[in-house]
Design an enzyme around this catalytic site. Structure first.
Site, PDB file in Angstrom:
ATOM      1  N   ARG A   1      39.308  22.108  36.956  1.00 19.09           N
ATOM      2  CA  ARG A   1      40.191  22.933  36.255  1.00 19.09           C
ATOM      3  C   ARG A   1      40.369  22.397  34.774  1.00 19.09           C
ATOM      4  NH1 ARG A   1      44.453  24.679  41.105  1.00 19.09           N
ATOM      5  NH2 ARG A   1      43.382  26.604  41.535  1.00 19.09           N
TER       6      ARG A   1
ATOM      7  N   TYR B   1      45.208  37.484  48.841  1.00 19.57           N
ATOM      8  CA  TYR B   1      46.235  36.755  48.119  1.00 19.57           C
ATOM      9  C   TYR B   1      47.591  37.543  48.526  1.00 19.57           C
ATOM     10  CZ  TYR B   1      43.764  34.124  44.761  1.00 19.57           C
ATOM     11  OH  TYR B   1      42.722  33.316  44.291  1.00 19.57           O
TER      12      TYR B   1
ATOM     13  N   ASN C   1      41.288  30.080  36.495  1.00 17.56           N
ATOM     14  CA  ASN C   1      41.075  28.760  36.493  1.00 17.56           C
ATOM     15  C   ASN C   1      40.025  28.182  37.491  1.00 17.56           C
ATOM     16  OD1 ASN C   1      42.405  29.664  38.921  1.00 17.56           O
ATOM     17  ND2 ASN C   1      44.339  28.582  38.804  1.00 17.56           N
TER      18      ASN C   1
ATOM     19  N   LYS D   1      35.734  31.096  41.499  1.00 12.08           N
ATOM     20  CA  LYS D   1      36.291  32.417  40.807  1.00 12.08           C
ATOM     21  C   LYS D   1      35.151  33.010  39.887  1.00 12.08           C
ATOM     22  CE  LYS D   1      40.900  31.058  41.791  1.00 12.08           C
ATOM     23  NZ  LYS D   1      42.329  31.027  41.349  1.00 12.08           N
TER      24      LYS D   1
ATOM     25  N   HIS E   1      39.431  28.139  43.650  1.00  9.85           N
ATOM     26  CA  HIS E   1      40.338  28.392  44.662  1.00  9.85           C
ATOM     27  C   HIS E   1      40.336  27.027  45.956  1.00  9.85           C
ATOM     28  CE1 HIS E   1      43.096  29.994  47.731  1.00  9.85           C
ATOM     29  NE2 HIS E   1      42.119  29.475  48.656  1.00  9.85           N
TER      30      HIS E   1
ATOM     31  N   GLU F   1      41.841  31.625  55.875  1.00  6.77           N
ATOM     32  CA  GLU F   1      41.020  31.952  54.630  1.00  6.77           C
ATOM     33  C   GLU F   1      39.513  31.888  55.170  1.00  6.77           C
ATOM     34  OE1 GLU F   1      42.477  29.277  51.473  1.00  6.77           O
ATOM     35  OE2 GLU F   1      44.321  30.483  51.241  1.00  6.77           O
TER      36      GLU F   1
ATOM     37  N   ARG G   1      41.869  19.735  46.657  1.00  5.48           N
ATOM     38  CA  ARG G   1      42.871  20.050  45.611  1.00  5.48           C
ATOM     39  C   ARG G   1      43.054  19.054  44.451  1.00  5.48           C
ATOM     40  NH1 ARG G   1      45.819  25.115  46.252  1.00  5.48           N
ATOM     41  NH2 ARG G   1      47.422  24.059  44.892  1.00  5.48           N
TER      42      ARG G   1
ATOM     43  N   THR H   1      47.005  23.641  39.217  1.00  8.57           N
ATOM     44  CA  THR H   1      46.901  25.486  39.156  1.00  8.57           C
ATOM     45  C   THR H   1      46.653  25.707  37.365  1.00  8.57           C
ATOM     46  OG1 THR H   1      48.011  25.747  40.984  1.00  8.57           O
ATOM     47  CG2 THR H   1      47.812  27.631  39.524  1.00  8.57           C
TER      48      THR H   1
ATOM     49  N   PHE I   1      52.215  38.151  38.552  1.00  7.60           N
ATOM     50  CA  PHE I   1      50.877  38.258  38.155  1.00  7.60           C
ATOM     51  C   PHE I   1      49.804  38.949  39.178  1.00  7.60           C
ATOM     52  CE2 PHE I   1      52.038  33.967  40.013  1.00  7.60           C
ATOM     53  CZ  PHE I   1      51.022  34.059  40.943  1.00  7.60           C
TER      54      PHE I   1
HETATM   55  P1  ADP Z   1      46.491  27.513  43.328  1.00  8.53           P
HETATM   56  O1  ADP Z   1      45.226  28.338  43.203  1.00  8.53           O
HETATM   57  O2  ADP Z   1      46.531  26.301  42.536  1.00  8.53           O
HETATM   58  O3  ADP Z   1      46.799  27.284  44.909  1.00  8.53           O
HETATM   59  P2  ADP Z   1      48.824  29.542  43.438  1.00  8.53           P
HETATM   60  O4  ADP Z   1      48.501  29.596  44.889  1.00  8.53           O
HETATM   61  O5  ADP Z   1      50.253  29.002  43.016  1.00  8.53           O
HETATM   62  O6  ADP Z   1      47.618  28.258  43.022  1.00  8.53           O
HETATM   63  O7  ADP Z   1      48.326  30.851  42.508  1.00  8.53           O
HETATM   64  C1  ADP Z   1      47.142  31.236  43.322  1.00  8.53           C
HETATM   65  C2  ADP Z   1      46.275  31.885  41.706  1.00  8.53           C
HETATM   66  O8  ADP Z   1      47.082  32.816  40.988  1.00  8.53           O
HETATM   67  C3  ADP Z   1      46.110  30.940  40.799  1.00  8.53           C
HETATM   68  O9  ADP Z   1      45.029  30.025  41.106  1.00  8.53           O
HETATM   69  C4  ADP Z   1      45.786  31.474  39.432  1.00  8.53           C
HETATM   70  O10 ADP Z   1      44.458  32.091  39.714  1.00  8.53           O
HETATM   71  C5  ADP Z   1      46.761  32.798  39.740  1.00  8.53           C
HETATM   72  N1  ADP Z   1      48.149  32.294  39.043  1.00  8.53           N
HETATM   73  C6  ADP Z   1      49.121  31.409  39.447  1.00  8.53           C
HETATM   74  N2  ADP Z   1      50.212  31.282  38.645  1.00  8.53           N
HETATM   75  C7  ADP Z   1      49.898  32.405  37.426  1.00  8.53           C
HETATM   76  C8  ADP Z   1      50.740  32.535  36.644  1.00  8.53           C
HETATM   77  N3  ADP Z   1      51.870  32.255  36.294  1.00  8.53           N
HETATM   78  N4  ADP Z   1      49.990  33.477  35.764  1.00  8.53           N
HETATM   79  C9  ADP Z   1      48.723  34.009  36.114  1.00  8.53           C
HETATM   80  N5  ADP Z   1      47.945  33.724  36.992  1.00  8.53           N
HETATM   81  C10 ADP Z   1      48.550  32.654  38.078  1.00  8.53           C
HETATM   82 MG    MG Z   2      47.309  28.658  46.392  1.00  8.88          MG
END
Ligand code: ADP
Ligand code: MG
Length: 139
Positions: free
Chosen positions: A104, A51, A114, A11, A117, A128, A87, A93, A59
């Site tokens: 992370r 997304y 973070n 990212k 992805h 994707e 993962r 996350t 968010f």
């Molecule tokens: P992951 O990337 O671990 O699969 P998610 O799919 O739940 O997590 O979320 C996608 C992305 O959205 C996260 O990697 C992060 O950048 C952002 N994100 C997730 N939860 C939050 C939150 N509570 N506040 C802000 N950004 C968030």
């Molecule tokens: Mg995800």
């Protein structure tokens, strides 16, 4: 267990921190082969489409703004159970909850910024990967 492909993104915060090489090193040491990679800058429509599954989340707008603020490195990773393996290498996350030694835990600023992805299931990986790469660009 089978050989899989998964989509990885370093990212904007990861690119800004200058850790592309470090992240690639962790993938390769962790048993994942880089089958395709490129640096791109997503526009708003590209990030919103990527997304789309999160569009009702509070968010969402902030996430799209973050993901479009600078270049990212998108890659296809291949290996045994690549989706789950990636993962594990990424960590949770929320970096505050991520295990020691994960990307992370070591590099992420907060739950939004973070660093990486990774696809979360075979169907999302397929979508994707095709969102960024033609078959002829994957080796
Ligand atoms: P992951 O990337 O671990 O699969 P998610 O799919 O739940 O997590 O979320 C996608 C992305 O959205 C996260 O990697 C992060 O950048 C952002 N994100 C997730 N939860 C939050 C939150 N509570 N506040 C802000 N950004 C968030
Ligand atoms: Mg995800």
């Amino acid at each position: 267990m089978a050989t899989e492909r998964t989509l990885s993104i370093i990212k904007p915060d990861g690119v800004e921190k200058g850790i592309i090489g470090e992240v690639f090193n962790r993938f390769e040491k962790g048993g994942l082969r880089i089958a395709a990679t490129k640096m791109i800058k997503m526009d708003q429509a590209k990030a919103e489409g990527f997304y789309a599954v999160h569009k009702e989340r509070p968010f969402f707008n902030s996430l799209v703004k973050f993901m479009t603020r600078g270049p990212v490195v998108v890659s296809v990773l291949e290996g045994e159970s690549a989706i789950q393996r990636n993962r594990e290498i990424m960590g949770a996350t929320n970096p505050a909850e991520a295990a020691a030694g994960t990307i992370r835990k070591d590099f992420a600023s907060n739950i939004e910024e973070n660093t990486v992805h990774g696809s979360d299931a075979p169907e999302t990986a397929k979508f994707e990967i095709s969102y960024f790469f033609k078959d002829s660009e994957i080796f």
